[in-house]
Design a protein around this motif. Structure first.
Motif, mmCIF file in Angstrom:
data_model
loop_
_atom_site.group_PDB
_atom_site.id
_atom_site.type_symbol
_atom_site.label_atom_id
_atom_site.label_comp_id
_atom_site.label_asym_id
_atom_site.label_seq_id
_atom_site.Cartn_x
_atom_site.Cartn_y
_atom_site.Cartn_z
ATOM 1 N N TRP A 185 -17.086 -10.993 10.200
ATOM 2 C CA TRP A 185 -17.472 -12.208 10.923
ATOM 3 C C TRP A 185 -16.687 -13.412 10.422
ATOM 4 O O TRP A 185 -16.414 -14.341 11.196
ATOM 5 C CB TRP A 185 -18.972 -12.437 10.794
ATOM 6 C CG TRP A 185 -19.787 -11.458 11.580
ATOM 7 C CD1 TRP A 185 -20.636 -10.511 11.096
ATOM 8 C CD2 TRP A 185 -19.806 -11.321 13.009
ATOM 9 N NE1 TRP A 185 -21.183 -9.787 12.120
ATOM 10 C CE2 TRP A 185 -20.694 -10.261 13.315
ATOM 11 C CE3 TRP A 185 -19.167 -11.974 14.051
ATOM 12 C CZ2 TRP A 185 -20.955 -9.857 14.616
ATOM 13 C CZ3 TRP A 185 -19.426 -11.567 15.358
ATOM 14 C CH2 TRP A 185 -20.308 -10.526 15.626
ATOM 15 N N LEU A 197 -17.552 -13.632 24.313
ATOM 16 C CA LEU A 197 -18.753 -13.517 23.495
ATOM 17 C C LEU A 197 -19.655 -12.416 24.049
ATOM 18 O O LEU A 197 -20.265 -12.589 25.107
ATOM 19 C CB LEU A 197 -19.493 -14.859 23.484
ATOM 20 C CG LEU A 197 -20.625 -15.033 22.480
ATOM 21 C CD1 LEU A 197 -20.117 -14.848 21.063
ATOM 22 C CD2 LEU A 197 -21.247 -16.419 22.637
ATOM 23 N N VAL A 202 -25.148 -12.018 20.785
ATOM 24 C CA VAL A 202 -25.975 -13.228 20.848
ATOM 25 C C VAL A 202 -27.455 -12.859 20.819
ATOM 26 O O VAL A 202 -28.267 -13.537 20.175
ATOM 27 C CB VAL A 202 -25.638 -14.046 22.108
ATOM 28 C CG1 VAL A 202 -26.466 -15.320 22.157
ATOM 29 C CG2 VAL A 202 -24.156 -14.394 22.136
ATOM 30 N N LEU A 205 -28.299 -12.049 17.274
ATOM 31 C CA LEU A 205 -28.382 -13.272 16.480
ATOM 32 C C LEU A 205 -29.671 -14.025 16.770
ATOM 33 O O LEU A 205 -30.325 -14.533 15.848
ATOM 34 C CB LEU A 205 -27.170 -14.159 16.769
ATOM 35 C CG LEU A 205 -27.166 -15.535 16.088
ATOM 36 C CD1 LEU A 205 -27.184 -15.391 14.572
ATOM 37 C CD2 LEU A 205 -25.950 -16.348 16.525
ATOM 38 N N ARG A 206 -30.053 -14.096 18.027
ATOM 39 C CA ARG A 206 -31.288 -14.806 18.376
ATOM 40 C C ARG A 206 -32.499 -14.144 17.733
ATOM 41 O O ARG A 206 -33.406 -14.832 17.233
ATOM 42 C CB ARG A 206 -31.453 -14.858 19.896
ATOM 43 C CG ARG A 206 -32.629 -15.723 20.342
ATOM 44 C CD ARG A 206 -32.681 -15.871 21.848
ATOM 45 N NE ARG A 206 -32.963 -14.600 22.509
ATOM 46 C CZ ARG A 206 -33.145 -14.469 23.823
ATOM 47 N NH1 ARG A 206 -33.046 -15.533 24.609
ATOM 48 N NH2 ARG A 206 -33.390 -13.290 24.351
ATOM 49 N N LEU A 241 -25.764 -20.690 23.852
ATOM 50 C CA LEU A 241 -24.916 -19.546 23.532
ATOM 51 C C LEU A 241 -25.144 -18.398 24.509
ATOM 52 O O LEU A 241 -24.198 -17.691 24.884
ATOM 53 C CB LEU A 241 -25.187 -19.072 22.100
ATOM 54 C CG LEU A 241 -24.669 -19.971 20.977
ATOM 55 C CD1 LEU A 241 -25.126 -19.458 19.622
ATOM 56 C CD2 LEU A 241 -23.146 -20.070 21.014
ATOM 57 N N SER A 256 -17.969 -21.198 20.996
ATOM 58 C CA SER A 256 -19.181 -20.376 20.939
ATOM 59 C C SER A 256 -18.970 -19.178 20.023
ATOM 60 O O SER A 256 -19.866 -18.807 19.246
ATOM 61 C CB SER A 256 -19.560 -19.904 22.347
ATOM 62 O OG SER A 256 -19.890 -20.992 23.180
ATOM 63 N N VAL A 260 -21.232 -18.311 16.563
ATOM 64 C CA VAL A 260 -21.906 -17.031 16.328
ATOM 65 C C VAL A 260 -21.355 -16.356 15.076
ATOM 66 O O VAL A 260 -22.110 -15.810 14.257
ATOM 67 C CB VAL A 260 -21.753 -16.121 17.563
ATOM 68 C CG1 VAL A 260 -22.264 -14.718 17.259
ATOM 69 C CG2 VAL A 260 -22.501 -16.707 18.751
#
Length: 518
Positions: A185, A197, A202, A205-206, A241, A256, A260
């Motif tokens: 990363w 992305l 995402v 990550l959320r 995002l 973006s 992330v």
């Protein structure tokens, strides 16, 4: 996070065959994204000159044109790097420098040759990164980034202190994977351009951010690398995002992607440090996996200093042990600790100023000027007050300088303090000085006032003041004794044992002794 247009069924373009002797002079060294010296490169500008803008619409195409297949790109932070789409290579080296293209071409071919010799099958999404080492064009650091597995790798076995850091006891591949993913990363963060992305990233990550916020809210020992306020700010970015996720060709998403990548790298590193998925994984921020650092020190000097400084070193040491766990800084706790110290030092500065004024005023009283002992003790009170004031200002300046800016600088500072003669306790002693000196100043002032009272007052005044003075002394020393584990309840069993071991003589025994004496 593959480059747009790249799918798993597209093979890498064939690389031109170069004779082995053409790149024998090139040395390749395994490196990590953390060893990319982007932030250490400083190019000082020349003298001030007003740039003349050419006539007509500004055309930058010549400066942004490809150089032998290398495309100049700009990181969202502003750094310039180059990307070769045919060979899928990134580098921070300035390709436009004379002779650089030839050297890096040799390094690229040697890297892919090393992969072939190692029998490693490269997936189409794999990228190569080359870093010029210390300005030597013959020595290059390298690593490969695999987007399918989201790890970095090399064509040779490699032991890396930069990869492991201060983590001890790494034994399994499913543990080191978190370190490799964290570096992956970081690679995406360094080179986010020309990527789309993925929506699944995402969503992942959320989920992590929501869990982290819930853990921060419900637990005082959360392992989250961010404070609750910081995580709340991160949550506010999740919806924007999500709107950028999954869109491949409409417009660039490097910002973006960078966001992330920065967050995912921090969370993956936290999992690696806390032995996620391993037997005996760290489950709270206070848990040490390298032994118990909170055991009370038996050093007699530290115990004496703790008593002399009114138990403050012990309190600070306990707080520091919760911040510096297994040679790793707990950043949210460090920030809260520093904020609390700054608030305390501001208060000590005010108290010291008032106390200094009181000492000077006390010395000006006519009845005090004839008391030599009171004057001497007042001088000691004033000196302790000045010491508390000066130390508070010095510590506030040092802490606010650079040691709270980043986790790396804080960890370096704490590691240096841990290596001192007294270990981390030396920092606890240092932080205790403003408070302890102020207390000693008040104690000396109380002694000076007592000397004046007992030397200039009558019997009635002394008889009234004495019991009050004794009561205040006992109440004031109680917290100090308690902080050193000295309690009255601990003395009661000893007193009872002494009474039992010396029983009172019975009445019969007493009479017989009297009769025999007569």
């Amino acid at each position: 996070m593959p480059v747009p247009g790249t799918t798993t069924d597209i093979a890498l373009p064939p690389h031109p065959v170069v004779p082995v002797q053409s790149f024998d002079s090139i040395t390749l060294i395994p490196a990590t994204p953390g060893q990319i010296k982007r932030y250490d490169r400083i190019e000082f500008q020349g003298d001030y000159a007003v740039y003349e803008v050419p006539k007509g619409p500004l055309d930058c195409s010549e400066e942004l044109a490809l150089v032998s297949g290398w495309e100049p790109l700009t990181n969202p932070e502003g750094a310039l790097f180059f990307y070769h789409s045919h060979k899928r290579v990134f580098t921070d080296a300035d390709i436009r420098t004379s002779g650089m293209v030839a050297n890096i071409s040799k390094a690229v071919e040697k890297a892919y040759k090393g992969v072939d010799n190692a029998g490693i099958h490269l997936r189409p999404s794999v990228e190569l990164v080359l870093e010029l080492m210390e300005g030597d064009r013959e020595e290059w650091g390298y690593y490969f980034a695999d987007h399918d597995n989201r790890v970095i790798f090399w064509f040779e076995a490699h032991r890396s202190n930069e990869l492991i850091g201060n983590v001890r006891g790494v034994k399994c591949t499913n543990h080191i994977r978190y370190a490799l993913e964290s570096q992956y990363w970081l690679h995406i963060e360094l080179y986010p351009n020309k990527r789309f992305l993925p929506k699944d990233v995402v969503l992942r990550l959320r989920e992590i951010v929501m869990y982290t916020q819930a853990d921060n809210i419900t637990s005082d020992t959360s392992l989250a690398p961010f404070s609750s306020d910081e995580v709340a700010s991160m949550l506010s970015l999740m919806d924007p995002l999500m709107n950028s996720a999954g869109i491949e060709h409409e417009y660039a998403h490097e910002h973006s992607v960078w966001i992330v990548a920065r967050f995912m790298g921090e969370f993956c590193n936290a999992k690696f440090v806390n032995f996620c998925g391993q037997p005996g994984a760290r489950l709270n921020a206070d848990q040490s996996l390298y032994g118990d650092p909170n055991s009370r020190s038996n050093n007699i000097l530290l115990r004496v200093m703790n008593f002399v400084l009114f138990g403050s070193p012990n309190a600070h040491n306990k707080a520091l042990q919760k911040i510096w766990v297994d040679l790793t800084i707990v950043q949210p706790r460090w920030k809260n600790f520093i904020d609390r110290l700054n608030s305390e030092w501001n208060g000590y500065t005010i108290f010291s100023t008032v106390m200094l004024a009181v000492d000077i005023s006390f010395l000006a009283v006519p009845s005090v000027q004839t008391q030599t002992a009171a004057i001497l003790v007042s001088y000691m009170s004033a000196l302790c007050t000045m010491g508390s004031l000066v130390v508070s200002l010095i510590l506030a300046g040092q802490v606010n300088d650079s040691r709270r800016d980043s986790a790396k600088s804080v960890a370096s500072f704490m590691e240096g303090m841990s290596g001192s003669v007294l270990g981390l306790e030396s920092l606890a002693l240092m932080l205790s000085l403003p408070y302890a000196l102020l207390i000693w100043a008040m104690a000396f002032f109380a002694a000076a006032l007592s000397i004046v009272i007992f030397n200039t007052s009558g019997v009635v005044t002394i008889s009234i003041v004495s019991p009050i003075w004794v009561a205040i002394f006992i109440l004031a020393t109680w917290p100090v004794l308690a902080s050193n584990d000295v309690h009255i309840s601990h003395l009661l069993p000893w007193i009872k044992n002494q009474i039992k071991s010396h029983p009172e003589p019975s009445l019969t025994t007493t009479r017989s002794r009297v009769a025999s004496h007569v």
